[in-house]
Design an enzyme around this catalytic site. Structure first.
Site, PDB file in Angstrom:
ATOM      1  N   ARG A 112       0.868  -1.533  -0.048  1.00 45.71           N
ATOM      2  CA  ARG A 112       0.034   0.153   0.001  1.00 45.71           C
ATOM      3  C   ARG A 112       0.733   1.419  -0.029  1.00 45.71           C
ATOM      4  O   ARG A 112       1.870   1.539   0.163  1.00 45.71           O
ATOM      5  CB  ARG A 112      -1.203  -0.001   1.532  1.00 45.71           C
ATOM      6  CG  ARG A 112       0.199  -0.010   3.039  1.00 45.71           C
ATOM      7  CD  ARG A 112      -1.199   0.013   4.166  1.00 45.71           C
ATOM      8  NE  ARG A 112      -0.565   0.448   5.173  1.00 45.71           N
ATOM      9  CZ  ARG A 112      -1.092   0.437   6.255  1.00 45.71           C
ATOM     10  NH1 ARG A 112      -2.483   0.831   6.645  1.00 45.71           N
ATOM     11  NH2 ARG A 112      -0.178   0.513   7.198  1.00 45.71           N
ATOM     12  N   ASN A 150      -5.507   7.920   3.679  1.00 44.44           N
ATOM     13  CA  ASN A 150      -5.031   6.796   4.895  1.00 44.44           C
ATOM     14  C   ASN A 150      -4.374   7.006   5.246  1.00 44.44           C
ATOM     15  O   ASN A 150      -3.068   6.474   4.285  1.00 44.44           O
ATOM     16  CB  ASN A 150      -5.809   5.220   4.607  1.00 44.44           C
ATOM     17  CG  ASN A 150      -5.627   4.226   6.124  1.00 44.44           C
ATOM     18  OD1 ASN A 150      -6.686   4.830   6.971  1.00 44.44           O
ATOM     19  ND2 ASN A 150      -4.304   3.589   6.525  1.00 44.44           N
ATOM     20  N   GLU A 151      -3.967   7.621   6.493  1.00 48.66           N
ATOM     21  CA  GLU A 151      -1.978   7.943   6.949  1.00 48.66           C
ATOM     22  C   GLU A 151      -1.333   8.480   5.863  1.00 48.66           C
ATOM     23  O   GLU A 151      -0.411   7.261   5.601  1.00 48.66           O
ATOM     24  CB  GLU A 151      -2.211   6.610   7.596  1.00 48.66           C
ATOM     25  CG  GLU A 151      -2.981   5.661   8.740  1.00 48.66           C
ATOM     26  CD  GLU A 151      -2.155   4.704   9.946  1.00 48.66           C
ATOM     27  OE1 GLU A 151      -2.119   4.369  10.825  1.00 48.66           O
ATOM     28  OE2 GLU A 151      -1.804   3.446   8.391  1.00 48.66           O
ATOM     29  N   GLU A 313      -8.371   5.384  14.948  1.00 48.44           N
ATOM     30  CA  GLU A 313      -7.715   3.819  14.939  1.00 48.44           C
ATOM     31  C   GLU A 313      -6.860   3.771  16.821  1.00 48.44           C
ATOM     32  O   GLU A 313      -6.185   3.888  17.402  1.00 48.44           O
ATOM     33  CB  GLU A 313      -6.215   2.811  13.981  1.00 48.44           C
ATOM     34  CG  GLU A 313      -7.756   3.149  12.496  1.00 48.44           C
ATOM     35  CD  GLU A 313      -5.794   2.213  11.622  1.00 48.44           C
ATOM     36  OE1 GLU A 313      -5.193   2.081  12.048  1.00 48.44           O
ATOM     37  OE2 GLU A 313      -6.009   2.841  10.386  1.00 48.44           O
ATOM     38  N   TRP A 321       2.361  -7.042  11.493  1.00 40.64           N
ATOM     39  CA  TRP A 321       2.581  -7.606  10.055  1.00 40.64           C
ATOM     40  C   TRP A 321       2.598  -9.176  10.033  1.00 40.64           C
ATOM     41  O   TRP A 321       3.718  -9.513  10.885  1.00 40.64           O
ATOM     42  CB  TRP A 321       3.087  -7.460   9.307  1.00 40.64           C
ATOM     43  CG  TRP A 321       2.650  -5.449   8.505  1.00 40.64           C
ATOM     44  CD1 TRP A 321       1.130  -6.010   9.778  1.00 40.64           C
ATOM     45  CD2 TRP A 321       2.784  -4.707   8.116  1.00 40.64           C
ATOM     46  NE1 TRP A 321       1.080  -3.671   9.121  1.00 40.64           N
ATOM     47  CE2 TRP A 321       2.093  -3.140   8.250  1.00 40.64           C
ATOM     48  CE3 TRP A 321       3.749  -3.898   7.262  1.00 40.64           C
ATOM     49  CZ2 TRP A 321       1.930  -2.157   7.106  1.00 40.64           C
ATOM     50  CZ3 TRP A 321       4.036  -3.209   6.251  1.00 40.64           C
ATOM     51  CH2 TRP A 321       2.892  -2.802   6.176  1.00 40.64           C
TER      52      TRP A 321
END
Length: 686
Positions: A112, A150-151, A313, A321
């Site tokens: 990503r 996102n982020e 979050e 991960w």
């Protein structure tokens, strides 16, 4: 403008990924959410291919079913624009959207955040998906707001595609107007780097000894930030126009991004992703680490942007991960503790990451409140307890503001310039943590205060004390702002390496600390880095016992007093500059300035806090052990306050209440010696 979340009720919820689960689970999930007190979910931030499976072909059926079902259970929805993960059809057809390493190697599809912010086709396609989504969901009664991307700048905060090099040239032309000006402010006459054509100018590229032009490198980071903000604004402007009744935020605080400018130009409020267990793999340096309690500093930084904000979050389980970030499970009580840690620091909406742990993909070990089996485990029970508590007291929490009389001062120029500059950059985090640890353990609430172009003296005068440890980049206008603050009664503490660079990173041709020399009442007569093979000298604090001598760590400014108003508080010992001033106090107008010629450690911070008589605002009400954090949130219109006590130890801790006080979570009135359970939380009526 107040860039803060404005709500009448506390919203608790979770990040939800219906695309990961059989549709047969959705109704059960929403029903259980409602039962445990959840009222909001975040959806779709990684779902571009579901909305646009092929270029130009759009489908909303899948998420229509999800959102309609959520609405039937009274669950509100935050929609993410799915631009953090461009689909394979896009990166295959338009490889120019891919980010590129400094060495020129493209990052490929398969993870990503593999895109760049400046490829024109990517901006066009992001605008199109944002338009289609906003048009479709602008009137849906369940959709309350949007998360952009996102982020931003997570995983990767440097960008070297051809589109970025071209955009950098345009950015520089707009900033400098001419190559003559750029050459002067980048100091390119040094080592014969002068540019004669704009085509010769690039973002930093690999160099001999990996040492780029420092002025170019500082501008590069400013450009990365502006690129991210422009990328977000590309979507924000569309959603604002099409869906004016839905708020807009984005999540994260990542490198090379001026999050204050991002909020000012794009957002209704900032959101933050809080993972206190990162402290297990990225512990704070130095003695007595704060571990998960250190996350209160990160929350303070988020609060500096929006006094009331959202946790998009919140860590709820063990995290990691497949190949990295192996964080342990929260101990019983820690999920609740971390939730209230966020709330104590200004949060009025909180979503756990995530509802259920993914059974496939990179994040199969990034656990949510549910495990793969979907059973009610201890984390679910803790979240349910929080849900019930917030149903009871949530309305008393929302809108109240964190209270602090002390601020640790930061700014982006010193943060970014200090990444390359080893002569002061590493000192900032060391000194920040020394101050934060001491203030935390002495139960003195502290804010992060970022100085920006829009900062006013009124912003500074909210605080009795400012700590600005190693502000090497000190433009005249910033120095004048600080002078105004002190002249009107404020106190500032500076550390070594203050005030010797201008806004371009050039060193002033004047005695250090440059434009704040008059404010400090001293100039730097000599200075030295403490080498790896030499012991740092000590500082003899005048009037203090011999055994309380302080080690002068890392770097030493040897000071020369220039003002009759300056008092020498400490001198160096065991160095060639024996007896020379190391710590001074200068009276300037109605205020005081302390200059410390070294890097701060906890010993010197404790001494300064004692000398300045900075006390806990709750000292008349409470006696607390070091392991318990104190935070206070107050409603400014009614003066009603809530006092948060958070025990970060696994062991019970005794606190002393000096008068009867009502505890809000139990409804009991407490007095005298009280035992807090390990990882316990108490909220007292102020």
């Amino acid at each position: 403008m107040d860039k803060s979340l404005k709500s009448n009720t506390f919203a608790l919820g979770a990040c939800y990924y219906p695309e990961h689960w059989p549709e047969s689970l959705w109704e059960k999930d929403f029903r259980r959410m409602k039962e445990i007190g959840f009222s909001v979910v975040r959806l779709a931030e990684f779902a571009w291919s579901i909305f646009e499976p092929k270029e130009g072909e759009f489908s909303f059926d899948f998420f229509d079913r999800v959102i309609d079902l959520a609405h039937s259970f009274g669950i509100q929805v935050i929609l993410g624009t799915p631009t953090a993960t461009p689909p394979a059809w896009l990166t295959s057809k338009y490889p120019e959207v891919l980010n590129v390493s400094q060495e020129g190697v493209p990052y490929q599809h398969g993870q990503r955040r593999h895109y760049n912010y400046n490829a024109p086709i990517y901006l066009e396609l992001c605008a199109r998906i944002a338009t289609k989504m906003a048009e479709h969901y602008k009137d849906h009664p369940a959709v309350i707001g949007w998360q952009i991307d996102n982020e931003l700048n997570c995983e990767m905060n440097v960008f070297y595609s051809e589109a970025d090099h071209q955009a950098f040239r345009s950015w520089l032309k707009n900033k400098y107007g001419s190559l003559t000006e750029l050459n002067q402010l980048w100091g390119t006459v040094f080592w014969n780097q002068s540019y004669t054509e704009w085509s010769q100018v690039h973002l930093t590229r690999p160099t001999v000894s990996d040492s780029p032009n420092p002025h170019q490198a500082l501008d590069e980071k400013r450009f990365f930030s502006d690129s991210a903000i422009a990328f977000a604004k590309n979507q924000v402007d569309i959603i604002r126009k099409l869906a004016p009744n839905q708020w807009i935020t984005t999540n994260g605080l990542f490198g090379h991004l001026d999050s204050h400018k991002l909020a000012d130009e794009c957002l209704d409020f900032i959101s933050y992703d809080s993972y206190p267990q990162f402290s297990s793999i990225y512990p704070d340096k130095g003695p007595n680490p704060l571990l998960d309690r250190k996350w209160s500093w990160n929350l303070s930084v988020a609060r500096s942007i929006s006094s009331n904000f959202c946790i998009m979050e919140q860590q709820s389980g063990p995290g990691g991960w497949v190949n990295r970030m192996d964080m342990p499970a929260p101990k019983p009580g820690q999920l609740r503790l971390w939730t209230y840690q966020s709330i104590a620091h200004g949060v009025d909406m909180l979503l756990y990451f995530r509802w259920r742990t993914a059974a496939f993909g990179t994040e199969i070990y990034w656990h949510g409140i549910h495990n793969y089996d979907n059973r009610k485990n201890r984390r679910v029970l803790e979240a349910e307890q929080v849900g019930k508590e917030l149903e009871m007291i949530g309305e008393e929490i929302v809108g109240s503001k964190y209270q602090a009389d002390v601020a640790i001062v930061k700014d982006y120029d010193n943060e970014w310039d200090g990444e390359l500059d080893r002569w002061y950059g590493p000192f900032n985090s060391q000194s920040e943590m020394a101050w934060f640890k001491v203030l935390q353990r002495r139960h003195i609430p502290v804010d992060a205060l970022f100085l920006t172009k829009s900062s006013t003296v009124e912003d500074l005068l909210k605080y009795k004390l400012l700590v600005y440890p190693h502000s090497a980049v000190m433009p005249e206008e910033k120095a004048n702002l600080l002078k105004d603050y002190v002249n009107r009664g404020g106190k500032i503490v500076f550390g070594c390496r203050t005030g010797y660079k201008d806004n371009s990173g050039h060193c002033y041709l004047t005695p250090m600390p440059g434009p704040v020399a008059e404010l400090c009442g001293v100039i730097v007569d000599d200075f030295t880095m403490i080498g790896p093979n030499e012991a740092p000298p000590k500082i003899s604090i005048l009037g203090v016992e011999e055994h309380q001598e302080i080690i002068a760590e890392s770097f030493n400014d040897i000071l020369h007093v220039e003002s009759d108003q300056t008092e020498v508080l400490g001198t160096y010992k065991n160095a060639y500059y024996d007896g020379q001033p190391a710590l001074v106090k200068n009276t300037f107008g109605n205020g005081d300035v302390y200059y410390y010629g070294a890097v701060f450690n906890q010993e010197i911070v404790n001494l300064l806090v004692d000398r300045m008589q900075i006390n806990s605002p709750a000292s008349d009400l409470l006696k607390l052990p070091e392991d318990v954090e104190l935070s206070i949130r107050k409603h400014m219109d009614t003066e009603k306050a809530l006092i948060y006590l958070l025990n970060y130890s696994k062991d019970p801790k005794e606190i002393t209440l000096k008068k009867p006080i009502k505890e809000k979570l139990t409804g009991q009135t407490l007095n005298g010696n009280i035992t807090m359970e390990g990882y316990g939380v108490m909220i007292l009526e102020g």
